[in-house]
Design an enzyme around this catalytic site. Sequence first.
Site, short mmCIF file in Angstrom:
data_model
loop_
_atom_site.label_atom_id
_atom_site.label_comp_id
_atom_site.label_asym_id
_atom_site.label_seq_id
_atom_site.Cartn_x
_atom_site.Cartn_y
_atom_site.Cartn_z
N SER A 66 -39.08 14.66 -7.63
CA SER A 66 -39.34 13.22 -7.43
C SER A 66 -40.78 12.85 -7.78
O SER A 66 -41.50 12.26 -6.96
CB SER A 66 -39.02 12.81 -5.98
OG SER A 66 -37.63 12.82 -5.75
N TYR B 97 -25.27 18.51 -6.09
CA TYR B 97 -25.48 17.34 -6.95
C TYR B 97 -24.13 16.83 -7.48
O TYR B 97 -23.43 17.55 -8.19
CB TYR B 97 -26.40 17.67 -8.11
CG TYR B 97 -27.85 17.93 -7.74
CD1 TYR B 97 -28.33 17.59 -6.47
CD2 TYR B 97 -28.73 18.49 -8.64
CE1 TYR B 97 -29.65 17.81 -6.12
CE2 TYR B 97 -30.07 18.72 -8.29
CZ TYR B 97 -30.52 18.38 -7.04
OH TYR B 97 -31.83 18.61 -6.69
#
Length: 305
Positions: free
Chosen positions: A215, A52
């Site tokens: 998500s 990330y």
Amino acid sequence: MKKIKLGNSGLEVGEISLGCMRISNLHKKDAGYVIENAMESGIDLFDHADIYGGGKSEEVFADAIDMSTSIREKMVLQTKCGIRDGFFDFSKEHILASVDGSLKRLHTDYIDILLLHRPDALVEPAEVAEAFTKLKASGKVRYFGVSNQNPMQIELLKKHLKEDLIVNQMQFSLMHTPMIDAGLNVNMQHDAAVVRDINTIEYARLNDMTVQAWSPFQYGMISGPFVGNEKFPNVNTKLQEIATKKGVTDSAIAIAWILRHPAKIQPIVGTMNPQRLTDIVKASDVELTRQEWYELYLAAGNELP
């Protein structure tokens, strides 16, 4: 916020967690406010990955809160490894190096939970076991899990591991429901009956493994948000209808839909907007009826056999 237990670990955490992929885009002060607001809202599990922001997300996170022992003890830090530039890597060497990198960036001497990020077709389970055993013995990692893996891949790992796998992180939302569809369409001759995940939810429930939903506001394969999206008028009308009745936002209802499942799925919310996060965590106090859950599922474009 309500608490859930993560697998068989004994860890109790808020039933909603914060994904930190986007925190690398924030300045230190803003990132600090996001984390502080999350903790005040009852979130104590923070999800990271070595990739990330190219590692920057972990760095920004630690710098934003001036990581100290007193702060560290109030949170559960989870990170992932295994995705590299153009390939996946579950080698012992990479797992150990990745953890050392995350520890350095997070300014801590231990990771609460380490997940294997994406299945590596070349995985050597015995090699993973060696890495996990060494990390556990050294105190660098306390618990382990996987991400995006089906039950047989998990079973292959468990054949060699001494450590339990307490988490499987999977994409899941009201508009991305492969884990639900096949179970409702057993032995039917249409697309919804296709088993795409080999009964991941049922496996998790049988083995006391926590499914984490990543998500939770996306449709398709991370194709974009569906909440407030004019492409999906039916589901948004139903979300707003129930949100108005419950006195929360439509996003909170989308999370409440996930929380309503008896598998005790833990959504990982990735918003970096403090007010939106405050609104979303109110989902923990929402009780959807069975009828409301199915109304939302149908409004998302699904059919029942």
